[in-house]
Design an enzyme around this catalytic site. Structure first.
Site, PDB file in Angstrom:
ATOM      1  N   ASN A 263      -4.731  -9.089   3.671  1.00  0.00           N
ATOM      2  CA  ASN A 263      -3.851  -8.237   4.472  1.00  0.00           C
ATOM      3  C   ASN A 263      -4.143  -8.402   5.965  1.00  0.00           C
ATOM      4  O   ASN A 263      -3.299  -8.844   6.739  1.00  0.00           O
ATOM      5  CB  ASN A 263      -4.026  -6.768   4.044  1.00  0.00           C
TER       6      ASN A 263
ATOM      7  N   HIS B  32     -12.713  -4.334   3.154  1.00  0.00           N
ATOM      8  CA  HIS B  32     -11.413  -4.570   3.790  1.00  0.00           C
ATOM      9  C   HIS B  32     -11.602  -4.752   5.300  1.00  0.00           C
ATOM     10  O   HIS B  32     -12.518  -4.172   5.883  1.00  0.00           O
ATOM     11  CB  HIS B  32     -10.484  -3.376   3.570  1.00  0.00           C
ATOM     12  N   GLY B  33     -10.722  -5.500   5.911  1.00  0.00           N
ATOM     13  CA  GLY B  33     -10.784  -5.682   7.361  1.00  0.00           C
ATOM     14  C   GLY B  33     -11.810  -6.746   7.723  1.00  0.00           C
ATOM     15  O   GLY B  33     -12.250  -7.530   6.879  1.00  0.00           O
TER      16      GLY B  33
ATOM     17  N   ASP C 232      -6.266   2.752  -8.397  1.00  0.00           N
ATOM     18  CA  ASP C 232      -7.625   2.742  -7.857  1.00  0.00           C
ATOM     19  C   ASP C 232      -8.305   4.075  -8.172  1.00  0.00           C
ATOM     20  O   ASP C 232      -8.208   5.043  -7.424  1.00  0.00           O
ATOM     21  CB  ASP C 232      -7.569   2.505  -6.338  1.00  0.00           C
TER      22      ASP C 232
ATOM     23  N   ASP D 200      -0.665  -1.621  -4.205  1.00  0.00           N
ATOM     24  CA  ASP D 200      -2.067  -1.882  -3.844  1.00  0.00           C
ATOM     25  C   ASP D 200      -2.815  -0.547  -3.694  1.00  0.00           C
ATOM     26  O   ASP D 200      -2.329   0.345  -2.989  1.00  0.00           O
ATOM     27  CB  ASP D 200      -2.063  -2.658  -2.515  1.00  0.00           C
TER      28      ASP D 200
ATOM     29  N   GLY E  20     -10.285  -7.659   0.085  1.00  0.00           N
ATOM     30  CA  GLY E  20     -10.917  -7.965   1.369  1.00  0.00           C
ATOM     31  C   GLY E  20     -10.992  -9.452   1.649  1.00  0.00           C
ATOM     32  O   GLY E  20     -11.999  -9.956   2.161  1.00  0.00           O
ATOM     33  N   GLY E  21      -9.906 -10.184   1.329  1.00  0.00           N
ATOM     34  CA  GLY E  21      -9.915 -11.645   1.466  1.00  0.00           C
ATOM     35  C   GLY E  21     -10.011 -12.146   2.904  1.00  0.00           C
ATOM     36  O   GLY E  21     -10.325 -13.316   3.132  1.00  0.00           O
TER      37      GLY E  21
ATOM     38  N   SER F 110       0.863  -1.185   0.000  1.00  0.00           N
ATOM     39  CA  SER F 110       0.000   0.000   0.000  1.00  0.00           C
ATOM     40  C   SER F 110       0.898   1.234   0.000  1.00  0.00           C
ATOM     41  O   SER F 110       2.096   1.130   0.316  1.00  0.00           O
ATOM     42  CB  SER F 110      -0.894  -0.002   1.242  1.00  0.00           C
TER      43      SER F 110
ATOM     44  N   ASN G  79      -6.865 -10.795  -2.496  1.00  0.00           N
ATOM     45  CA  ASN G  79      -5.980  -9.991  -1.640  1.00  0.00           C
ATOM     46  C   ASN G  79      -6.217 -10.274  -0.160  1.00  0.00           C
ATOM     47  O   ASN G  79      -7.369 -10.265   0.302  1.00  0.00           O
ATOM     48  CB  ASN G  79      -6.260  -8.505  -1.844  1.00  0.00           C
TER      49      ASN G  79
HETATM   50  P1  13P Z   1      -8.117  -7.551   3.958  1.00  0.00           P
HETATM   51  O1  13P Z   1      -7.322  -6.605   4.803  1.00  0.00           O
HETATM   52  O2  13P Z   1      -9.553  -7.549   4.313  1.00  0.00           O
HETATM   53  O3  13P Z   1      -7.529  -8.903   3.933  1.00  0.00           O
HETATM   54  O4  13P Z   1      -8.065  -6.967   2.472  1.00  0.00           O
HETATM   55  C1  13P Z   1      -6.829  -6.828   1.815  1.00  0.00           C
HETATM   56  C2  13P Z   1      -6.969  -6.103   0.538  1.00  0.00           C
HETATM   57  O5  13P Z   1      -7.962  -6.178  -0.145  1.00  0.00           O
HETATM   58  C3  13P Z   1      -5.827  -5.281   0.109  1.00  0.00           C
HETATM   59  O6  13P Z   1      -6.105  -4.586  -1.073  1.00  0.00           O
END
Ligand code: 13P
Length: 287
Positions: free
Chosen positions: A231, A177-178, A105, A84, A208-209, A49, A229
């Protein structure tokens, strides 16, 4: 050597699996992700990021660190280094610094501006053999303690952006995300299906995996998602392992505080998380 994400994602889309993008924050995370990808013979995408870029002393430092690791750790699986959620200026800076992939983005711009800026970046990336991800329909997430719902992208706008020649497309399908709130409605497979029908072979990206149930991940892959993705889940695993280590007083044993020992349990926890995700996404053995 770093590679563009194009070939690994084209193969993933055709083979109905997804390549994981794992975001990096420091040397330990990067090393854990690369070693796990090599051990599992899986392609991998390292996500950075803009905030993490600043934290790690800028994009050139990151390119130097990752290229050094590829050589010193003898990594032979395909690895892409990817910006990202980049701004237009951030994408240009990463291209200049030696990233092999960028995301622009432009989802918060009116569609015409998103198209104009994406078009310019596609031209530059094509000239340099760098892959480029675009986004339509913003991905929700937590801001100031309020969790916003993920938007669902307009499939016609997705086609418009896909036709600009991007390598991969992130389409909002209710993902955020999160951590997901308890009353989350789940992914909109109706939207995903409509997007895939309009965009054909274009590899689709699921942001937002973290926290998406395994059956939804598998269904998303079956409907054209080829990059996922992650994170937050790595951050949580790192935090939990470090907390346990400190609470057990282990950082005070022996010669006392040693940053290498302190960060080791977190690095192991990231390896375990990445392994679990690669197995779920089906990328093991696909390098
Ligand atoms: P998460 O933080 O929900 O896993 O999402 C990561 C993401 O999509 C980074 O672009």
């Amino acid at each position: 050597m770093l590679v563009s994400a194009k070939e690994m994602l084209t193969k993933a889309k055709a083979g109905k699996y997804a390549v994981g993008q794992f975001n990096i924050n420091n040397l330990e995370w990067t090393k854990s992700i690369l070693l796990t990808a090599q051990e599992l013979n899986s392609p991998v995408i390292l996500g950075v990021s803009e905030g993490a870029g600043k934290y790690m002393c800028g994009y050139k430092t990151i390119v130097g660190m990752v290229n050094g690791m590829l050589e010193e750790l003898k990594i032979t699986v395909p690895v892409a280094l990817h910006l990202d959620h980049g701004s237009y200026e951030g994408a240009l800076a990463c291209i200049e610094a030696g990233f092999s992939s960028v995301m622009f983005d432009g989802s918060h711009y009116p569609i015409d501006e998103n198209v104009a800026k994406t078009t310019e970046l596609v031209k530059i990336c094509n000239e340099k053999g760098i892959s480029i991800e675009a986004e339509v329909g913003s991905i929700g997430g937590e801001e100031d303690g309020v969790v916003g719902a993920g938007e669902c992208a307009d499939p016609d706008e997705c086609k418009m952006i896909a036709d600009l020649g991007v390598t991969m497309l992130a389409a909002g399908i209710g993902n955020i995300h999160g951590k997901y709130p308890e009353n989350w409605a789940g992914l909109s497979f109706e939207t995903l299906d409509a997007v895939q029908q309009k965009t054909g072979d274009m590899p689709l990206v699921l942001h937002g995996g973290t926290g998406i149930p395994a059956d939804m991940i598998q269904k998303a892959i079956s409907l054209g998602v080829s990059k996922i993705n992650v994170n937050t889940e790595c951050q949580l695993a790192f935090q939990e392992a470090t907390r346990k280590y400190i609470e057990a007083g282990k950082d005070l044993e022996g010669k006392g505080f040693d940053p290498r020992k302190l960060l080791a349990p977190g690095a192991e926890a990231i390896k375990a998380t990445v392994k679990e995700k690669m197995e779920l996404f089906g990328s093991v053995g696909k390098a």
